[in-house]
Each structure stands twice: as structure tokens, then as C-alpha cells.
Write a protein that holds these residues in place. Structure first.
Motif, PDB file in Angstrom:
ATOM      1  N   GLU A  68     -15.043  -3.634   7.370  1.00 55.04           N
ATOM      2  CA  GLU A  68     -16.250  -4.280   6.597  1.00 55.04           C
ATOM      3  C   GLU A  68     -17.446  -4.074   7.170  1.00 55.04           C
ATOM      4  O   GLU A  68     -18.539  -4.012   6.529  1.00 55.04           O
ATOM      5  N   HIS A  86      -7.901  -4.336   4.257  1.00 53.57           N
ATOM      6  CA  HIS A  86      -9.160  -5.395   3.572  1.00 53.57           C
ATOM      7  C   HIS A  86      -8.493  -6.025   2.447  1.00 53.57           C
ATOM      8  O   HIS A  86      -8.842  -7.103   2.388  1.00 53.57           O
ATOM      9  N   GLY A  87      -7.722  -5.620   1.367  1.00 52.41           N
ATOM     10  CA  GLY A  87      -7.496  -6.346   0.255  1.00 52.41           C
ATOM     11  C   GLY A  87      -6.161  -7.152   0.305  1.00 52.41           C
ATOM     12  O   GLY A  87      -5.785  -7.745  -0.754  1.00 52.41           O
ATOM     13  N   HIS A 119       0.764  -1.411   0.056  1.00 55.54           N
ATOM     14  CA  HIS A 119       0.044  -0.079   0.088  1.00 55.54           C
ATOM     15  C   HIS A 119       0.905   1.129  -0.060  1.00 55.54           C
ATOM     16  O   HIS A 119       0.350   2.351   0.239  1.00 55.54           O
ATOM     17  N   VAL A 166      -8.748  -0.294  -1.113  1.00 53.00           N
ATOM     18  CA  VAL A 166      -8.211  -1.732  -0.488  1.00 53.00           C
ATOM     19  C   VAL A 166      -7.370  -1.821   0.703  1.00 53.00           C
ATOM     20  O   VAL A 166      -7.482  -2.715   1.436  1.00 53.00           O
ATOM     21  N   GLU A 167      -6.819  -0.658   0.856  1.00 56.55           N
ATOM     22  CA  GLU A 167      -5.661  -0.628   1.925  1.00 56.55           C
ATOM     23  C   GLU A 167      -6.651  -0.195   3.266  1.00 56.55           C
ATOM     24  O   GLU A 167      -5.924  -0.500   4.493  1.00 56.55           O
ATOM     25  N   VAL A 179     -13.959  -0.437   0.869  1.00 56.43           N
ATOM     26  CA  VAL A 179     -13.112  -0.944   0.803  1.00 56.43           C
ATOM     27  C   VAL A 179     -12.523  -1.661  -0.676  1.00 56.43           C
ATOM     28  O   VAL A 179     -11.513  -2.014  -0.835  1.00 56.43           O
ATOM     29  N   ASN A 180     -13.662  -1.911  -1.573  1.00 55.12           N
ATOM     30  CA  ASN A 180     -13.357  -2.566  -2.648  1.00 55.12           C
ATOM     31  C   ASN A 180     -12.673  -1.379  -3.481  1.00 55.12           C
ATOM     32  O   ASN A 180     -11.892  -1.698  -4.627  1.00 55.12           O
ATOM     33  N   LYS A 181     -12.880  -0.070  -3.390  1.00 50.52           N
ATOM     34  CA  LYS A 181     -11.880   0.914  -4.243  1.00 50.52           C
ATOM     35  C   LYS A 181     -10.710   1.273  -3.509  1.00 50.52           C
ATOM     36  O   LYS A 181      -9.557   1.028  -4.163  1.00 50.52           O
TER      37      LYS A 181
END
Ligand SMILES: Nc1nc(O)c(N)c(N[C@@H]2O[C@H](COP(=O)(O)O)[C@@H](O)[C@H]2O)n1
Ligand SMILES: [Fe+2]
Length: 230
Positions: free
Chosen positions: A198, A178-179, A74, A173-174, A169-171
Motif C-alpha cells: 500500500e 490487501h483485501g 484468492h 485485492v489479493e 490493490v483496490n482492484k
């Protein structure tokens, strides 16, 4: 050469002049859209500087590089060896120019935790007594989550317009890490943080941010008291 007045100012014990407080964070690391990439460095520097103002120990600034696990991508980080060498070089410079004998390192980036295993070598190569203070890492909660957002509000580094997007968090991700699947599997603390963001999203509470800072600053002052007794 002038005789220095070691008892001048808010100094209760002139021994504090032998003690330095330095911040170790990360300057190049994504923290969602609401916080700047140097959030960790600014949080750590604030804790270190405020503690030095309150107890009289010397504020030594902030270390530039930071380490991170490979599975957490990240930001821009260096190898653990590179970080260790930079810390040794920086502390030796403080020892040479400021007559420092003891140091509290205030760490404000989770990825620097492995440096603790190198502390014996850093002490050996600087001949300094060092305390590694991680308090803020153990209390702030998830990466770029409510703790860091609340401290960001206290520091005035938060973009409030982006708060509504922070937990996407899908956009981003850090956020909450989360990702980073491998890191979540390897570290239950990271998994807990990701689940928290989440399931509960994020919030900002300036008073909570100030409490996090006060607790961390108090532990740094306690570390200085411990070093005074050495
Ligand atoms: N960035 C990071 N790397 C690791 O190796 C970690 N174990 C963690 N831990 C989790 O992330 C939070 C730290 O976030 P910042 O580095 O302060 O932005 C920490 O509170 C743990 O939840 N993080
Ligand atoms: Fe970090």
C-alpha cells in the motif's frame, strides 16, 4: 535386472539417490494481473529442480493440491486433510517406484504452512525422513509483491505490460493480501506485507529475483546434506 551405476553423472555421494526433492505450491491462485495463477507452483518447482540438478538428488515434481486459510479467498484450495492425504499418497508412490527413503518438501505458498503441524503423521504413514523447507516464504515478502514479481521475471512468466496495474490493490485485492482484513488482523506478517504494498507499491529487479532463488536453492542443498548424514 541391470546393475544401476549409482556413481555415474555429477553424483558425489551415491546416497543422494535415496533422497527426493518435491515442490509444494499452489496452481490456482490469483497473483494480480502481472503474474499467472500458478506462480507459486512454478517458483517452488524451479527451486526444487535446480537444487536436484546441483546436488544429484531425485526431482519428484510438484504436489497438485494446496491449502489456504478460509479468510484468504484468492484461489481454489483444498482442506488440510485432503492435502495431507495427497502428500502421503504421492510420497509413498515415490518410495515404492524410486526407492526413496528421505525427502525435502520445498514449500512456495504461504497458505501451506499449517501442513508443518502434520509432518509427524506424514513421516509416520510413509516411513520417510522429511524436511519441510519454507525458505522462499520467509524471504520473498508480500503475496504477488516485488519478490514474486522479480522471480517471475527470472522465470519469464511476468506480463511486463501489467506491472503498472499490479499495485492497484483496490482492484487486485489479493496483492499483498490487501483485501483480507481478518487475515491481516490475525497475522502481523500479513499486515506488514499489505502495508508494504500500500505504501511502497511494487518493483521488478531481475538480479534480486535471482538472489532469492539462489538463497532458497542453497538451503535445499543444505537440507539434502543434512539428510545424507542421517
Ligand atoms: N497466501 C498466504 N497464506 C497465508 O496463510 C500466509 N501466512 C501468507 N503469508 C504471506 O504471503 C506470502 C506468501 O505468498 P505466496 O503464497 O507465496 O503467494 C508470504 O510471503 C507472506 O507474506 N500467505
Ligand atoms: Fe500462495
Amino acid at each position: 535386472m541391470a546393475e544401476l551405476r549409482y556413481r555415474a553423472g555429477n553424483v558425489r555421494n551415491p546416497g543422494v539417490h535415496k533422497i527426493g526433492i518435491i515442490a509444494l505450491g499452489s496452481h490456482l491462485e490469483n497473483h494480480g494481473p502481472a503474474l499467472p495463477i500458478d506462480t507459486d507452483a512454478k517458483i517452488g518447482a524451479h527451486i526444487a529442480f535446480q537444487a536436484s540438478l546441483r546436488c544429484g538428488a531425485k526431482f519428484l515434481g510438484v504436489i497438485f493440491p494446496a491449502y489456504e486459510l478460509d479468510e484468504i479467498d484468492h484461489g481454489v484450495h483444498v482442506s488440510l486433510d485432503t492435502l495431507k492425504e495427497n502428500v502421503i499418497e504421492t510420497l509413498n508412490s515415490a518410495k515404492k517406484f524410486l526407492d526413496i527413503e528421505k525427502v525435502v518438501i520445498v514449500n512456495s505458498h504461504g497458505g501451506n504452512l499449517p501442513l508443518m503441524t502434520e509432518l509427524w503423521e506424514i513421516e509416520d504413514k510413509t516411513d520417510l525422513s522429511i524436511i519441510f523447507n519454507n525458505k522462499i516464504i520467509s524471504t520473498e515478502g508480500p503475496h504477488a509483491g516485488s519478490g514474486e514479481l522479480s522471480m517471475g521475471k527470472v522465470l519469464g512468466i511476468l506480463n511486463e505490460d501489467e506491472l503498472k496495474n499490479q499495485a492497484d490493490v483496490n482492484k487486485y485485492v489479493e496483492v499483498g493480501l490487501h483485501g483480507f482484513k481478518q487475515a491481516r488482523e490475525n497475522d502481523p506478517n500479513i499486515e506488514e506485507g499489505a502495508r508494504d504494498v500500500e505504501e511502497n507499491g511494487v518493483y521488478v529487479d531481475e538480479e534480486y529475483g535471482q538472489q532469492l532463488f539462489n538463497l532458497a536453492i542453497d538451503t535445499v542443498i543444505f537440507d539434502v546434506e543434512k539428510l545424507l548424514d542421517f
